[in-house]
Scaffold this motif. Structure first.
Motif, mmCIF file in Angstrom:
data_model
loop_
_atom_site.group_PDB
_atom_site.id
_atom_site.type_symbol
_atom_site.label_atom_id
_atom_site.label_comp_id
_atom_site.label_asym_id
_atom_site.label_seq_id
_atom_site.Cartn_x
_atom_site.Cartn_y
_atom_site.Cartn_z
ATOM 1 N N ALA A 95 -2.639 1.570 18.381
ATOM 2 C CA ALA A 95 -2.154 0.475 17.555
ATOM 3 C C ALA A 95 -2.505 -0.883 18.132
ATOM 4 C CB ALA A 95 -0.643 0.585 17.363
ATOM 5 N N HIS A 96 -2.871 -0.951 19.414
ATOM 6 C CA HIS A 96 -3.188 -2.227 20.040
ATOM 7 C C HIS A 96 -4.693 -2.461 20.183
ATOM 8 C CE1 HIS A 96 1.061 -2.571 20.922
ATOM 9 N NE2 HIS A 96 1.037 -1.365 21.495
ATOM 10 N N GLY A 97 -5.502 -1.575 19.608
ATOM 11 C CA GLY A 97 -6.942 -1.753 19.618
ATOM 12 C C GLY A 97 -7.644 -1.165 20.813
ATOM 13 N N GLN A 98 -6.940 -0.379 21.656
ATOM 14 C CA GLN A 98 -7.597 0.267 22.790
ATOM 15 C C GLN A 98 -8.326 1.508 22.298
ATOM 16 O OE1 GLN A 98 -7.759 -1.006 25.875
ATOM 17 N NE2 GLN A 98 -6.658 -2.788 25.028
ATOM 18 N N ILE A 99 -9.597 1.625 22.618
ATOM 19 C CA ILE A 99 -10.428 2.688 22.060
ATOM 20 C C ILE A 99 -10.060 4.032 22.691
ATOM 21 C CG2 ILE A 99 -12.323 2.445 23.725
ATOM 22 C CD1 ILE A 99 -14.201 2.733 21.254
ATOM 23 N N LEU A 100 -9.923 5.059 21.824
ATOM 24 C CA LEU A 100 -9.627 6.422 22.271
ATOM 25 C C LEU A 100 -10.847 7.329 22.171
ATOM 26 C CD1 LEU A 100 -6.127 6.903 20.583
ATOM 27 C CD2 LEU A 100 -6.613 6.158 22.911
ATOM 28 N N ALA A 101 -11.599 7.162 21.110
ATOM 29 C CA ALA A 101 -12.794 7.990 20.909
ATOM 30 C C ALA A 101 -13.755 7.224 20.027
ATOM 31 C CB ALA A 101 -12.433 9.338 20.270
ATOM 32 N N LEU A 127 -7.784 -8.959 11.999
ATOM 33 C CA LEU A 127 -8.129 -7.856 11.112
ATOM 34 C C LEU A 127 -7.269 -6.626 11.435
ATOM 35 C CD1 LEU A 127 -10.223 -7.629 8.841
ATOM 36 C CD2 LEU A 127 -11.763 -6.552 10.455
ATOM 37 N N LEU A 128 -7.017 -6.387 12.735
ATOM 38 C CA LEU A 128 -6.169 -5.276 13.149
ATOM 39 C C LEU A 128 -4.735 -5.484 12.665
ATOM 40 C CD1 LEU A 128 -5.640 -2.679 14.751
ATOM 41 C CD2 LEU A 128 -5.407 -4.093 16.805
ATOM 42 N N VAL A 129 -4.220 -6.703 12.783
ATOM 43 C CA VAL A 129 -2.853 -6.994 12.309
ATOM 44 C C VAL A 129 -2.744 -6.758 10.802
ATOM 45 C CG1 VAL A 129 -1.164 -8.831 12.019
ATOM 46 C CG2 VAL A 129 -2.399 -8.612 14.179
ATOM 47 N N ALA A 130 -3.761 -7.160 10.056
ATOM 48 C CA ALA A 130 -3.744 -6.953 8.608
ATOM 49 C C ALA A 130 -3.763 -5.468 8.256
ATOM 50 C CB ALA A 130 -4.941 -7.659 7.969
ATOM 51 N N ALA A 131 -4.513 -4.669 9.022
ATOM 52 C CA ALA A 131 -4.568 -3.233 8.761
ATOM 53 C C ALA A 131 -3.221 -2.574 9.053
ATOM 54 C CB ALA A 131 -5.673 -2.593 9.595
ATOM 55 N N ARG A 132 -2.566 -2.952 10.146
ATOM 56 C CA ARG A 132 -1.263 -2.376 10.477
ATOM 57 C C ARG A 132 -0.207 -2.788 9.462
ATOM 58 N NH1 ARG A 132 0.068 -3.665 16.606
ATOM 59 N NH2 ARG A 132 1.953 -2.527 15.968
ATOM 60 N N GLY A 135 -1.884 -1.106 5.860
ATOM 61 C CA GLY A 135 -2.384 0.260 5.885
ATOM 62 C C GLY A 135 -3.889 0.332 5.963
ATOM 63 N N ARG A 136 -4.570 -0.698 5.518
ATOM 64 C CA ARG A 136 -6.028 -0.744 5.605
ATOM 65 C C ARG A 136 -6.482 -2.192 5.491
ATOM 66 N NH1 ARG A 136 -8.832 2.744 1.749
ATOM 67 N NH2 ARG A 136 -7.148 4.207 2.162
ATOM 68 N N ALA A 137 -7.699 -2.489 5.941
ATOM 69 C CA ALA A 137 -8.264 -3.834 5.877
ATOM 70 C C ALA A 137 -9.774 -3.716 5.981
ATOM 71 C CB ALA A 137 -7.703 -4.729 6.991
ATOM 72 N N GLY A 138 -10.444 -4.780 5.643
ATOM 73 C CA GLY A 138 -11.903 -4.778 5.724
ATOM 74 C C GLY A 138 -12.440 -6.192 5.645
ATOM 75 N N GLU A 139 -13.700 -6.362 6.069
ATOM 76 C CA GLU A 139 -14.346 -7.669 6.028
ATOM 77 C C GLU A 139 -15.850 -7.457 6.063
ATOM 78 O OE1 GLU A 139 -14.245 -12.005 8.330
ATOM 79 O OE2 GLU A 139 -12.661 -10.521 8.630
ATOM 80 N N THR A 140 -16.564 -8.312 5.325
ATOM 81 C CA THR A 140 -18.025 -8.255 5.292
ATOM 82 C C THR A 140 -18.593 -9.529 5.899
ATOM 83 O OG1 THR A 140 -18.055 -9.221 3.077
ATOM 84 C CG2 THR A 140 -18.006 -6.813 3.227
ATOM 85 N N GLY A 141 -19.912 -9.539 6.082
ATOM 86 C CA GLY A 141 -20.590 -10.722 6.602
ATOM 87 C C GLY A 141 -20.435 -10.920 8.094
#
Length: 781
Positions: A95-101, A127-132, A135-141
């Motif tokens: 949940a804090h953006g630390q990579i697991l795999a 972007l991570l805060v918006a997803a949490r 439930g989901r988020a996205g951005e282009t460019g």
């Protein structure tokens, strides 16, 4: 612990129920048979059977409770295997953006860095805060060096404590994207097995995609990040040989072939083919290159130093119009005789000179009408192959260039014609006005009366020429109304029969469900008459002229595939003759002013240019179709107007009424002759006239004169134009009526003049018309 209490309570309750049931059954048995020993044995047996069941059920509940208290573990190997199914860069974080795999693509692009550590030109933490939150988020460019990416985040897990990240490049259905897919996929692997390394790079030399063979050879670990500069992977020796940077100066020289994937290698990505071999290019290597060229969708061919073809792929054969059994020897065999020398010279120059490329325009024997672009590039390190050739069909590009050049030329000529017509209208206004003033002093029968009438008649003819020039430049004054094309044709059909004569038959056909159009009926009649007269002159021995109207739906326009005609509903007018037709080299010039194929003295060259201008000013489009000896068709498309009810095209006789008046008129006109004529005309009709030669003088008069009933002003004047003068005058006198006089179109002027209660009078005008306009402007006050 809280979950174990209900489990114990359930077990105790089950035990009590079994004991009570056994005791009750033993009591009933004792009452029925009267034997206490037998009842006691029965009670003990029931207890013996129930005890194991109670113990087993409790154990299961305890095991279940214990299992529920143990947190599930994560199988990272299974998670990585699932992520590798994605062709995009994918990773799972907490949940804090630390990579697991992360999958292989992620590791290839970004290494071990997590998403929050990537410099992508945006706040990944937000972007991570918006997803949490959602439930989901996205951005282009997003930007990774020179590469654009899009990001997608989704919250996952039993407690929504994990986030799945996906970073991918936008998919573009173009040749460059297809080449990147082939290079990084199985095609690149097969080329690597054949000894050919391949990669795709952008115009700045940054890596977009590469085969495994190249990555294993160029890097220590077989991985290179997206956007890695090629200068970090390749170097040049002092002798000018291309080497892998990790090999140093003692590395094996590389042979490289650059294939641009767009029109120019300077503006788009390129495919690079590399061979690690300093010796002669063997037969096996040549076969591998031929196989590569065959699978590419580009038309490519190889030629030796003498210019003979070594290999042509299928795409090149199709582009050159060659049959399967035809084997050309020289590149010059593909083009017309006039272009052979240029092709041969280019092939020899690039075969013996430095490794460069260039384009030449040639005409193929299979399609001599339209030129195509042949790219010739010097090839090095391909054995006998010294020149790489490719073909590009320039038909569409050349057609668009001709259309743009034609439109630009027509616009420039139109501006010139409009300027000439404007100045000429001032001269004609003075001539016609002085004629009208002289006719007031002469009566029919006077010696000078006929001469004055002749001057006035010729001036009106000249005014007609200026109207044609203004029609071509789309600056004439129109009186558009909503009407039906069959009504206009019916009005002019009797005139057409007289104009066509006895040798030419007239056929009129009308379609059904025709939409109304908005146009000037008088100008449309002029369009039809001009086209009919031209058709008559093209049929000196007689023939047939067909005028047809029909509806054109938006689907019909879409099926036409025209880049000029917008998709909409139209009512079409087709005028077809059976005459001699128009040659192909003349057809693009027919709408230009003063261009005519008639003999000297038989045509002004303004007929079709006038038609073109009227149709364009009415919002329509006109096209010409012709084949020499088979006649000509002109098709006019006018957009359907559904906002108003069609008006009748019958002409109503105007009533003049009394022209004499009174009041003070401020006349603003920079042309001295027009100013003098207008002053005399208005004075003769009872008005007091104040003169101003420009806008500044008019403002001074308005400041010192308390009572002015009407301002008549020219539109185009030096220093301060008419609209600017009118705005200042309205600030000083909000109720002041204004009459503009100009040689330009009223519709065009109204778009640039944001004033209410403004009238227009087109030049050249007569004395009577000026008096009528002044009277009407004062009456509307």
């Amino acid at each position: 612990m809280a979950s174990s209490r209900p489990a114990r309570s359930g077990a105790l309750l089950s035990t009590l129920l079994i004991l009570l049931g056994a005791a009750a059954s033993a009591a009933v048995l004792l009452w029925a048979i009267g034997d206490p020993v037998f009842a006691a044995i029965f009670f003990a047996g029931v207890l013996a059977l129930a005890a194991p069941l109670l113990l087993l059920g409790g154990g299961r509940r305890r095991n279940a409770s214990a299992a529920s208290d143990v947190a599930p573990t994560t199988d990272l190997s299974l998670l990585r295997a699932a992520l590798d199914c994605s062709e995009a860069a994918a990773a799972v974080t907490d949940a804090h953006g630390q990579i697991l795999a992360a999958n292989e693509v992620w590791q290839e692009w970004f290494g071990a860095r997590g998403p929050l550590d990537l410099p992508l030109g945006t706040d990944m933490g937000a972007l991570l805060v918006a997803a949490r939150r959602d439930g989901r988020a996205g951005e282009t460019g997003l930007q990774a060096g020179e590469i654009q990416l899009s990001a997608s985040l989704r919250v996952a897990g039993l407690d929504d404590g994990h986030v799945v990240w996906t970073l991918d490049r936008p998919v573009a259905n173009d040749l460059a994207a297809e080449a990147e897919r082939l290079v990084s996929g199985e095609t690149g692997d097969r080329l690597g097995l054949a000894g050919v390394m391949s990669l795709v790079a952008d115009p700045d030399g940054n890596l977009l995609a590469a085969s495994r063979a190249f990555l294993l050879r160029a890097t220590a670990d077989g991985h290179a990040g997206l956007g890695t500069p090629l200068v970090d992977l390749l170097t040049v020796s002092p002798e000018g040989a291309l080497l892998f940077a990790r090999d140093g100066k003692n590395g094996t020289p590389l042979r490289i072939v650059q294939v641009p994937l767009t029109d120019s290698a300077e503006t788009g990505p390129s495919l690079f083919l590399l061979l690690e071999d300093a010796g002669e290019f063997g037969r096996e290597g040549g076969a591998n290159i031929n196989a590569l060229l065959e699978i590419l969708p580009l038309g490519l061919a190889l030629a030796d130093r003498d210019g003979r073809f070594i290999y042509l792929n299928s795409a090149f054969r199709r582009g050159a119009g060659l049959d399967r059994d035809v084997e050309p020897t020289w590149p010059g065999d593909l083009v017309v005789d006039e272009d052979k020398a240029a092709v041969s010279d280019s092939v020899r120059r690039f075969a013996r000179g430095p490794s460069m490329s260039g384009d030449i325009a040639v005409r193929l024997r299979s399609k001599p009408e339209e030129p195509v672009a042949m790219t010739v590039a010097g090839a090095r390190g391909l054995g006998d192959a010294a020149v790489l050739l490719s073909l590009k069909d320039n038909t569409e590009e050349d057609r668009l260039k001709r259309q743009v050049a034609q439109a630009t030329k027509m616009q420039a000529v139109g501006q010139l014609a409009g300027g000439v017509a404007h100045d000429f209208n001032n001269i004609l206004t003075a001539i016609i006005g002085h004629c009208d003033l002289m006719l007031m002093r002469h009566t029919p029968g006077d010696s000078d009366y006929d001469d004055i009438q002749q001057i006035r008649s010729n001036s009106n003819r000249a005014a007609g020429l200026t109207r044609q020039l203004l029609a071509f430049s789309r600056q004439q004054t129109l009186r558009p109304q909503v009407l039906q094309l069959p009504d206009v044709i019916a009005e002019v059909s009797n005139l057409l029969k007289r104009l066509l004569g006895e040798k030419v038959s007239l056929q009129v056909k009308h379609g059904r469900a025709l939409g109304a159009v908005r146009a000037d009926p008088g100008q449309l009649e002029q369009v039809i008459v001009n086209l009919a007269v031209n058709a008559r002159d093209a049929m000196p021995e007689g023939g047939a002229l067909t005028i047809q109207t029909y509806s054109v739906s938006a689907d019909d326009v879409r099926r036409m595939g025209s880049e000029i005609l917008p998709i909409a509903e139209y009512t079409a007018l087709r005028v077809t003759d059976t005459g001699s037709g128009i040659p192909a080299n003349v057809l693009p010039k027919i709408f230009e002013p003063f261009f005519t194929t008639k003999e000297v003295g038989k045509g002004t060259g303004l007929g079709l240019s006038t038609v073109y201008g009227i149709v364009k000013q009415s919002g329509g489009f006109i096209f010409a179709e012709s084949q020499p000896g088979q006649g000509t068709s002109f098709v006019i498309y006018l957009p359907v107007n559904r906002s108003e009810t069609p008006a009748s095209t019958r002409k109503v006789k105007e009533t003049t009424g009394e022209l004499w008046g009174s009041g003070t008129i401020l006349l603003v006109e920079d042309e001295a002759t027009v100013r003098a004529v207008a002053e005399r005309a208005l004075t003769r009709h009872g008005y007091t006239v104040l003169l101003a030669e420009n806008g500044e003088a008019a403002i001074e008069i308005l400041e010192r004169e308390p009572k002015i009933d009407l301002m008549i002003s020219d539109v185009v004047m030096p220093t301060m134009d008419g609209p600017t003068t009118a705005r200042i005058a309205r600030q000083m006198n909000p109720d002041l009526p204004i009459l503009f006089i100009s040689g330009y179109a009223e519709e065009q002027l109204r778009q640039s003049i944001d004033l209410e209660r403004v009238s227009f009078l087109a030049k050249p005008f007569s004395v009577q018309k000026l008096a009528e306009s002044a009277r009407d402007a004062l009456a509307a006050k």
